[in-house]
Design a protein around this motif. Structure first.
Motif, PDB file in Angstrom:
ATOM      1  N   ILE A 655       0.824  -1.193   0.000  1.00 35.81           N
ATOM      2  CA  ILE A 655       0.000   0.000   0.000  1.00 35.81           C
ATOM      3  C   ILE A 655       0.871   1.261   0.000  1.00 35.81           C
ATOM      4  CG2 ILE A 655      -0.247   0.231   2.492  1.00 35.81           C
ATOM      5  CD1 ILE A 655      -3.318   0.662   1.630  1.00 35.81           C
ATOM      6  N   ASP A 656       2.102   1.089   0.453  1.00 33.85           N
ATOM      7  CA  ASP A 656       2.988   2.256   0.567  1.00 33.85           C
ATOM      8  C   ASP A 656       3.534   2.725  -0.785  1.00 33.85           C
ATOM      9  OD1 ASP A 656       2.571   1.998   3.223  1.00 33.85           O
ATOM     10  OD2 ASP A 656       4.592   1.342   3.743  1.00 33.85           O
ATOM     11  N   MET A 699      -0.965   5.775   6.019  1.00 35.60           N
ATOM     12  CA  MET A 699       0.165   4.843   6.056  1.00 35.60           C
ATOM     13  C   MET A 699       1.321   5.356   5.196  1.00 35.60           C
ATOM     14  SD  MET A 699      -1.270   1.024   6.394  1.00 35.60           S
ATOM     15  CE  MET A 699      -1.869   0.463   7.992  1.00 35.60           C
ATOM     16  N   ARG A 701       5.445   3.919   5.656  1.00 35.68           N
ATOM     17  CA  ARG A 701       6.561   3.749   6.601  1.00 35.68           C
ATOM     18  C   ARG A 701       7.745   4.620   6.243  1.00 35.68           C
ATOM     19  NH1 ARG A 701       6.726  -2.537   6.698  1.00 35.68           N
ATOM     20  NH2 ARG A 701       5.517  -2.951   8.581  1.00 35.68           N
TER      21      ARG A 701
HETATM   22  O1  LIG Z   1      -0.133  -4.761   9.336  1.00 37.68           O
HETATM   23  P1  LIG Z   1       0.865  -4.246  10.288  1.00 37.68           P
HETATM   24  O2  LIG Z   1       1.820  -5.309  10.708  1.00 37.68           O
HETATM   25  O3  LIG Z   1       0.272  -3.467  11.394  1.00 37.68           O
HETATM   26  O4  LIG Z   1       1.789  -3.254   9.470  1.00 37.68           O
HETATM   27  C1  LIG Z   1       1.449  -1.968   9.120  1.00 37.68           C
HETATM   28  C2  LIG Z   1       2.395  -1.547   8.064  1.00 37.68           C
HETATM   29  O5  LIG Z   1       2.148  -2.237   6.873  1.00 37.68           O
HETATM   30  C3  LIG Z   1       2.054  -1.330   5.794  1.00 37.68           C
HETATM   31  O6  LIG Z   1       0.710  -1.144   5.501  1.00 37.68           O
HETATM   32  C4  LIG Z   1       2.729  -1.875   4.575  1.00 37.68           C
HETATM   33  O7  LIG Z   1       4.059  -2.091   4.790  1.00 37.68           O
HETATM   34  C5  LIG Z   1       2.672  -0.039   6.325  1.00 37.68           C
HETATM   35  O8  LIG Z   1       2.182   1.098   5.701  1.00 37.68           O
HETATM   36  C6  LIG Z   1       2.311  -0.114   7.756  1.00 37.68           C
HETATM   37  O9  LIG Z   1       3.221   0.605   8.538  1.00 37.68           O
END
Ligand SMILES: O=P(O)(O)OC[C@H]1O[C@](O)(CO)[C@@H](O)[C@@H]1O
Ligand SMILES: Nc1ncnc2c1ncn2[C@@H]1O[C@H](COP(=O)(O)OP(=O)(O)OP(=O)(O)O)[C@@H](O)[C@H]1O
Ligand SMILES: [Mg+2]
Length: 893
Positions: A655-656, A699, A701
């Motif tokens: 998604i990033d 979102m 990261r």
């Molecule tokens: O699903 P989790 O482990 O909470 O991870 C969230 C992370 O996954 C992502 O959606 C994709 O890496 C990031 O944007 C987000 O920080």
């Protein structure tokens, strides 16, 4: 230890522009221009490193040529710390000495700003060790640093900017079992004995080269040098250079034999062409190799391939000096190049070849990052008869992997080495252009081809390790769906350019294979047993991809046997599978998430491949982000190692939008669209109250794409904060000032925040330990809550301005929705392209759009870097222009 002081002495007899040498502090020799102003203006240190049993003398000629061609810019230091028998002390010991020597030179020359290395033979390994010791990581970002200063913070080599790292005939893959022992001249029988007495002959260096070293049970040094370890930043150091260039003899290198990655034409590396076979080296069977040689080499190749390389193949195949190729390539012997006529008077072309070799070297040393894509061939066109030597230049980010996709030499009957050079006016060959497109043995008419810098970054194919795999006509030939399509099958020579904005005369650059159905397939439909797995975080559209892989396999290729692996990678070995049929997946695209479930961590290559084998799976479709794609690469490597008839296809999901090379990832559009609802809600809330401040966390990261695009789409956002653009709160140009100004002007303000922004502030204030998820990704701290509190405190306590704060965190809601219409179409194309690729026998590829057309991309290419918002690109400028927010570039001291 300092042995003497540098003396820069310019004698009155010397003419301006002459070249001077002096003994350096370190005992090495410095070469520089005697032009008075030049001595101080030369800011580029070139360190030259000799090879085994060599000395600084070996580089004298080349050093002088370097200085002559750029007198005002270069200061050459020929290392002397590792000469003659000292070169047998071991790569690490020599590397330590070299690093000390370089530091001494730097200390004595405060003008130096940049550094390059040019190293011959084992010296290349020594230099790799030394830079690992000299590497200084960029400083951690501190609050005091302005955004500009932080931008400028780059890793250094001993405090200097790393420019070019050039190795000449360096055995990067070691010398084990490849007839490469000096003095033994490639004779197997002698080598067998030599292996036994290797410690005696080459001492510690020999152990390193033959990977027989075992320091306190540690892996061989060459393997250790593929990673950063402790205070030795081997890989980071190599990566920090703007360019890495590898020069290699394509034959007649008695020291290196044919083990350089790019030029081996033997059973083990049958894929690489453009080599004259060295009869003494290649034709006999090699019985000295042990069973592990392949594995170790694979590891070395894979490790080194993590950074990009340019390679230059040099051939002296028709030259009388060919038996000295290992030295000639270094332009070692001064006489060979100055009064070479007396030595090779029957062959005047030698001199020009030698000169061209090192002029090319010189150019590499001076070439700076910005100009590195300039046409490589121009400086190498030789005026002499074209049947003596050639230089083949390949500007490829990954010469190590190129051997994986080039076809065996006997597949290229139409394009032979000789054909190529005899039909050209220059000595330049075009290995990738000429061969890469001949995957299905279709000749490429390339006689008229100029060296236009074309590079094909091809994907591996099952026939690389299963050459006798049978082919079958593609069932699409009779497909109703494709019945009236003008061209059902993608032409083997169809490729997509990575760069489409180019200038007249610029090199054609990197290309990828166009995705789509091929005329021949490497699987019988009824024998296909496919599986699909989804890993990492959620993203809108995963179910659509699953659906379309199942339907694509079934409808287009008649495949009925498809399994869903549940719960991510670990599901291969710890869970049951589920059957997937078009009926079962019929409606799933309307749901968010993944019907197969997902997970982080749990990637165990061997267990996964064991399971693939046990279940008789022969096509593996892996949907996931950067971590998942790395896992897919490991699986495909293991499949290759075991020589399994299994195609591994990666479908990038994130998604990033942080996956490199591809235009954008699926689900991204949906996420941006969904983010509008949250931004709109924030806007409605804050404009309905007095002094409303809305903060929306999205979102992202490390990459702020969702925030950036959601902001651009919305028009209700006053300020967007992303990880790539450090911001600050206080003072002129800071966030507080801007919020206050917007409140004054508009009575409300909306801030969109990517979750990875400002992490340093939160961790500082929370004093929290860095935690990681099961895949090893850093867990982020909540910047949204932190910023909300800071702004509240500032306005109520400091400014005494009451504000109405509304904080919205829609992150998981955005990720969990089903994909929108355009993403559904995109997911369909991805799935179908992956199916076509796997059926066509490609493996170890990622599929994705490159400039709007779908391509097959080597997995390594999409994982080697992360796609981030480039502040220097126009899109960020457009955002700043649209919101009119501060750029945060001028943080007050
Ligand atoms: O699903 P989790 O482990 O909470 O991870 C969230 C992370 O996954 C992502 O959606 C994709 O890496 C990031 O944007 C987000 O920080
Ligand atoms: N370097 C690696 N080598 C092998 N497997 C890996 C590697 N990195 C991650 N993986 C595996 O890939 C899977 C997914 O990785 P990760 O959790 O990092 O998500 P991702 O694929 O990057 O997706 P996203 O970041 O978009 O959520 C996990 O099962 C993890 O074990
Ligand atoms: Mg990831």
């Amino acid at each position: 230890m300092i042995t003497s002081l540098t003396v820069i002495y310019i004698s009155p007899e010397m003419k301006s522009g002459d070249i001077c040498s002096s003994e350096a502090v370190t005992g090495g020799e410095n070469v520089f221009s005697c032009e008075p102003s030049d001595v101080s203006s030369a800011d580029h240190l070139v360190v030259m490193v000799n090879g085994i049993l060599g000395s600084s003398e070996d580089w004298r000629f080349a050093a002088e040529q370097f200085v002559k061609s750029h007198p005002d810019r270069v200061f050459v230091h020929r290392s002397e710390k590792n000469a003659a028998s000292q070169t047998l002390d071991g790569v690490d010991v020599m590397g330590e000495r070299l690093s000390q020597e370089v530091l001494e030179v730097i200390k004595q020359k405060p003008n130096l700003r940049k550094i390059s290395f040019v190293a011959h033979s084992v010296g290349g390994l020594v230099a790799r060790y030394a830079i690992g010791r000299l590497y200084r990581p960029p400083r951690e970002k501190t609050e005091e640093m302005s955004a500009e200063t932080f931008e400028e913070e780059k890793a250094t080599i001993g405090g200097l900017v790393p420019m070019n790292f050039i190795t000449v005939a360096t055995p990067h893959l070691g010398s084990r079992g490849h007839k490469q022992v000096p003095f033994l001249f490639g004779v197997s029988a002698l080598e067998k004995v030599a292996v036994l007495v290797i410690r005696w002959i080459f001492r510690r260096t020999g152990q390193h080269l033959f990977l027989t070293d075992d320091d306190e049970g540690k892996p061989p040094l060459l393997k250790r040098m593929l990673e950063d370890s402790g205070d030795c930043y081997f890989m980071s150091a190599l990566r920090s250079f703007h360019r890495r260039v590898a020069y290699a003899n394509v034959g007649y290198d008695r020291i290196l034999g044919t083990l350089l990655w790019e030029d081996s034409v033997n059973e083990k590396y049958p894929h690489v062409v453009y080599e004259e076979r060295c009869k003494a080296c290649d034709l006999e069977q090699d019985s000295t190799k042990d069973d592990n040689t392949n594995d170790v080499e694979e590891e070395l190749v894979t490790g080194l391939s993590r950074v990009s390389w340019e390679k230059v193949d040099v051939s002296f195949h028709n030259s009388r000096s060919r038996f000295a190729a290992h030295s000639v390539i270094q332009v070692k012997n001064y006489n060979l190049h100055t009064d070479g006529e007396t030595v090779f008077n029957s062959c005047p072309a030698h001199t020009s070849l030698h000169l061209n070799v090192f002029l090319k070297l010189a150019r590499n040393v001076y070439q700076e990052f910005k100009t590195k894509t300039q046409k490589l061939s121009m400086d190498l066109t030789l005026k002499s008869p074209p049947n003596l030597h050639y230089l083949s230049l390949t500007k490829t980010p990954n010469p190590f992997s190129s051997r994986l996709f080039l076809k065996p030499i006997n597949s290229f009957k139409y394009i032979t080495f000789k054909h190529q050079i005899y039909n050209k006016n220059s000595f330049i060959s075009h290995p990738i252009r000429a061969q890469g497109l001949n995957h299905d043995k279709t000749p490429v008419e390339n006689d008229e081809v100029e060296d236009d810098g074309f590079v094909l970054e091809d994907v591996p194919h099952l026939t690389n390790f299963l050459p006798d795999l049978p082919t079958y006509p593609n069932p699409l030939e009779h497909s109703q769906a494709y019945a009236i399509v003008k061209e059902t099958f993608v032409k083997p020579e169809d490729v997509l350019a990575q760069q489409i904005v180019v200038q007249k005369g610029s090199p054609r650059g990197v290309h990828f294979r166009r995705a789509g159905p091929r005329k021949k397939v490497y699987f019988k439909s009824e024998e296909v047993k496919a599986c699909i797995v989804t890993c990492g975080g959620l993203c809108p559209g995963i179910n659509t991809v699953i659906r379309e892989i199942v339907c694509g396999l079934n409808n287009m290729y008649g495949v009925n046997n498809i399994l869903g692996i549940e719960g991510g990678y670990r599901g291969f070995y710890s869970k049951n599978t589920m059957e997937l049929t078009p009926k079962i997946v019929n409606d799933i695209h309307k749901r968010g998430g993944t019907i197969l479930q997902t997970s982080r961590g749990g990637h165990d290559t061997n267990k996964i491949v064991d399971n693939i084998q046990d279940r008789g799976i022969n096509q593996v479709y892996i949907i996931g982000g950067d971590g998942t794609q790395k896992g897919a690469a490991a699986i495909s490597k293991e499949v290759e190692k075991r020589r399994l008839h299994v195609a591994v296809a990666g479908i990038p999901k994130t998604i990033d939008n942080d996956i490199a090379v591809i235009d954008k990832s699926f689900g991204f559009d949906t996420a941006v669209e969904e983010a509008q609802r949250a931004i709109n809600a924030a806007h409605v809330e804050v404009e309905s109250v007095d002094n409303g401040v809305g903060i929306v966390k999205l979102m992202g990261r490390y990459s702020g794409f969702i925030a950036m695009f959601a902001t651009l789409a919305s028009r209700d956002v006053d300020c967007c904060l992303i990880p790539e653009s450090p911001f600050y709160l206080e003072g002129e140009g800071g966030l507080y000032e801007y919020v206050q100004q917007r409140l004054k002007e508009n009575r409300h303000v909306v801030i969109v925040l990517a979750e990875g922004a400002g992490q340093e502030y939160v961790s500082e204030s929370a004093n929290a330990n860095v935690e990681k998820d099961a895949s090893g990704n850093k867990l982020l701290l909540d910047i949204g809550l932190w910023l909300t509190q800071k702004i509240k405190d500032h306005f109520t306590t400091v400014k005494k301005i009451p504000i109405n704060m509304k904080y919205i965190d829609p992150t998981y809601m955005i990720r969990a929705v089903p994909s929108n219409a355009s993403d559904n179409i995109y997911c369909t194309l991805l799935a179908q392209s992956a199916v076509h690729g796997a059926m066509a026998g490609y493996s170890g590829f990622t599929v994705g759009p490159v400039n709007s057309r779908h391509a097959y991309i080597p997995i390594g290419r999409v994982t080697e870097t992360t796609n981030v918002v480039k502040l220097t690109d126009r899109m960020w400028a457009r955002l700043l222009a649209s919101t009119n927010q501060p750029s945060f570039l001028n943080k007050p001291k």
